[in-house]
Design an enzyme around this catalytic site. Structure first.
Site, short mmCIF file in Angstrom:
data_model
loop_
_atom_site.label_atom_id
_atom_site.label_comp_id
_atom_site.label_asym_id
_atom_site.label_seq_id
_atom_site.Cartn_x
_atom_site.Cartn_y
_atom_site.Cartn_z
N CYS A 59 0.81 -1.22 0.00
CA CYS A 59 0.00 0.00 0.00
C CYS A 59 0.85 1.28 0.00
O CYS A 59 0.33 2.37 -0.21
CB CYS A 59 -0.94 0.00 1.19
SG CYS A 59 -1.84 -1.55 1.31
N ASN A 100 -10.30 -0.49 -0.37
CA ASN A 100 -8.85 -0.38 -0.23
C ASN A 100 -8.20 -0.92 -1.51
O ASN A 100 -8.34 -2.10 -1.82
CB ASN A 100 -8.45 -1.22 1.00
CG ASN A 100 -6.94 -1.23 1.23
OD1 ASN A 100 -6.16 -0.87 0.36
ND2 ASN A 100 -6.55 -1.67 2.41
N HIS A 124 -3.58 6.77 2.43
CA HIS A 124 -4.00 5.46 1.92
C HIS A 124 -5.40 5.16 2.48
O HIS A 124 -5.67 5.37 3.66
CB HIS A 124 -3.01 4.39 2.36
CG HIS A 124 -3.49 3.01 2.09
ND1 HIS A 124 -3.97 2.62 0.87
CD2 HIS A 124 -3.58 1.92 2.90
CE1 HIS A 124 -4.33 1.35 0.93
NE2 HIS A 124 -4.12 0.91 2.15
O1 UT7 Z 1 -4.12 -1.74 3.29
C1 UT7 Z 1 -3.41 -2.31 4.33
C2 UT7 Z 1 -3.77 -1.68 5.56
N1 UT7 Z 1 -4.89 -2.39 6.16
C3 UT7 Z 1 -5.48 -1.85 7.16
O2 UT7 Z 1 -5.12 -0.77 7.55
C4 UT7 Z 1 -6.58 -2.63 7.87
C5 UT7 Z 1 -6.58 -2.27 9.31
N2 UT7 Z 1 -7.61 -2.98 10.08
C6 UT7 Z 1 -8.92 -2.70 9.99
O3 UT7 Z 1 -9.31 -1.85 9.22
C7 UT7 Z 1 -9.88 -3.42 10.90
O4 UT7 Z 1 -9.15 -4.19 11.83
C8 UT7 Z 1 -10.88 -4.33 10.13
C9 UT7 Z 1 -11.85 -3.49 9.37
C10 UT7 Z 1 -10.11 -5.25 9.19
C11 UT7 Z 1 -11.66 -5.20 11.11
O5 UT7 Z 1 -12.33 -4.41 12.08
P1 UT7 Z 1 -12.31 -4.86 13.60
O6 UT7 Z 1 -13.10 -3.86 14.34
O7 UT7 Z 1 -10.87 -5.03 13.99
O8 UT7 Z 1 -13.10 -6.22 13.56
P2 UT7 Z 1 -12.62 -7.67 14.03
O9 UT7 Z 1 -11.62 -8.24 13.09
O10 UT7 Z 1 -12.24 -7.59 15.48
O11 UT7 Z 1 -13.97 -8.49 13.90
C12 UT7 Z 1 -15.05 -8.27 14.78
C13 UT7 Z 1 -16.15 -9.27 14.48
C14 UT7 Z 1 -15.70 -10.72 14.52
O12 UT7 Z 1 -16.76 -11.46 15.09
P3 UT7 Z 1 -16.65 -11.97 16.62
O13 UT7 Z 1 -15.43 -12.82 16.66
O14 UT7 Z 1 -16.51 -10.72 17.43
O15 UT7 Z 1 -17.93 -12.69 16.80
C15 UT7 Z 1 -15.58 -11.10 13.07
O16 UT7 Z 1 -15.81 -12.48 12.84
O17 UT7 Z 1 -16.67 -9.06 13.17
C16 UT7 Z 1 -16.70 -10.30 12.45
N3 UT7 Z 1 -16.50 -10.01 11.04
C17 UT7 Z 1 -17.49 -9.72 10.19
N4 UT7 Z 1 -18.83 -9.64 10.37
C18 UT7 Z 1 -19.58 -9.30 9.29
C19 UT7 Z 1 -15.31 -9.96 10.37
N5 UT7 Z 1 -15.55 -9.64 9.10
C20 UT7 Z 1 -16.88 -9.47 8.95
C21 UT7 Z 1 -17.72 -9.13 7.87
N6 UT7 Z 1 -19.05 -9.05 8.09
N7 UT7 Z 1 -17.24 -8.88 6.65
#
Ligand code: UT7
Length: 320
Positions: free
Chosen positions: A111, A277, A247
């Site tokens: 990125c 992204n 980004h």
């Molecule tokens: O380009 C490279 C740079 N990348 C980034 O900067 C990404 C940085 N990270 C992020 O943007 C965030 O961490 C994410 C958007 C990827 C994820 O957000 P989060 O608040 O950290 O969510 P999480 O991974 O902790 O997931 C929370 C919950 C989980 O369920 P449980 O375990 O709490 O029951 C996931 O299974 O959300 C669930 N989940 C979803 N639910 C519905 C994960 N993906 C999805 C989805 N739809 N697509």
């Protein structure tokens, strides 16, 4: 002399995929994706390739700059999703444009790829090895997503952005870049496995895996630090910058950076709502958006910052 941007262009695939559509093919929802990331839709390739998107973005940037392909002495494409391992996407673009005088190569800094390309061409310009260059950030990330993994595939999109740079006074004022390979495992996609007669491993074309929370923590600490370093090098304050073009990974990251800098979110233009992204393509697509909307005046100071896989980051301050 430094690299001054004199024209921009971009190209997005025709097909648009909304969050609502994704929720019909996997267990997700517009509510989850929008509230966690700010993304509403993304463009995904059907017929298009990384090279075809790059070529079109490049043509548009050259047209805006009024530069002919033969005038280019360098083409750099920041990408991690070239159509071939070799030739490079930049070589494909060179052939497509007929840029016969350009040396062409790709940079893989995920990125931060467009920023690393800009800093690289700046170094070439400063040592007199380049005068006019085409820089492109381009990705077809949908090819390296596991469409059964909702935690990654909903975040990314496809597209390309480009800028023509020329050796001029002013232009790139200050920059910062870095890498932290120890954290590479937090955002990874393996290349094909070795199948030589000594190894004979199972064929495995793996997909992107991300520890979102680790990458998030990295972004909200490293990016403001990198921006502060660049401002300090330039002897400027955060409020001296007209726009911060970051980004486009997650709206919450951009909000956190704005808060750390104590700068209003209005100065952080957004394209992730309609592009998702797009890794190396995010920053140049956003720059082209802002440029074509007529939001930039000569002399404006702008900060560009890319960050992600590697992990890598790159930030620069440019004068428009
Ligand atoms: O380009 C490279 C740079 N990348 C980034 O900067 C990404 C940085 N990270 C992020 O943007 C965030 O961490 C994410 C958007 C990827 C994820 O957000 P989060 O608040 O950290 O969510 P999480 O991974 O902790 O997931 C929370 C919950 C989980 O369920 P449980 O375990 O709490 O029951 C996931 O299974 O959300 C669930 N989940 C979803 N639910 C519905 C994960 N993906 C999805 C989805 N739809 N697509």
């Amino acid at each position: 002399m430094t690299a001054r941007i004199i024209g921009t262009g971009s190209c997005l695939p025709e097909a648009i995929v909304t969050n609502d559509y994704l929720s019909t093919i996997m267990d997700t929802s517009d509510e989850w994706i929008s509230s966690r990331t700010g993304i509403k839709e993304r463009h995904l390739v059907k017929e298009e390739t990384t090279a075809s998107l790059s070529l079109e973005a490049g043509r548009r940037a050259l047209a805006e700059a009024g530069v002919a392909p033969e005038e280019l002495d360098m083409i750099i494409v920041g990408t991690l999703t070239g159509d071939y391992i070799t030739p490079s996407t930049a070589c494909e673009v060179q052939a497509g444009l007929g840029a016969v005088n350009a040396v062409a190569f790709d940079i893989n800094a995920a990125c931060a790829g467009f920023l690393f390309s800009l800093h690289t061409v700046n170094a070439y310009i400063q040592c007199g090895m380049c005068r006019t260059a085409l820089l492109i950030g381009a990705e077809t990330l949908s090819r390296i997503m596991d469409w059964g993994d909702r935690s990654t595939c909903v975040l990314f999109g496809d597209g390309a952005g480009a800028a023509v740079v020329q050796a001029q006074e002013g232009g790139l004022i200050a920059y910062d870049q870095g890498s932290d390979g120890e954290k590479g495992k937090y955002l990874a996609c393996r290349n094909r496995t070795n199948n030589n007669p000594l190894v004979q491993t199972e064929k495995n074309y793996s997909y992107t895996q991300m520890d979102g929370q680790e990458v998030y923590k990295f972004a909200v600490t490293y990016v403001p630090n990198s921006i502060h370093k660049v401002l300090e090098k330039a002897g400027l304050q955060p409020e001296d910058i007209k726009y911060y073009l970051l980004h486009q990974a997650n709206l919450r990251i951009i909000q956190a950076v704005a808060k750390r800098l104590k700068i209003s979110l209005d100065r952080f233009p957004i394209s992730l709502d309609h592009c998702g992204n797009v890794s190396a393509a995010s920053v140049p697509i956003l720059l082209d958006d802002v440029n074509r909307k007529g939001m930039l005046q000569k002399g404006d100071k702008i900060i560009l910052s890319g960050f992600g896989g590697g992990l890598t980051w790159g930030t620069c301050l440019i004068e428009w």
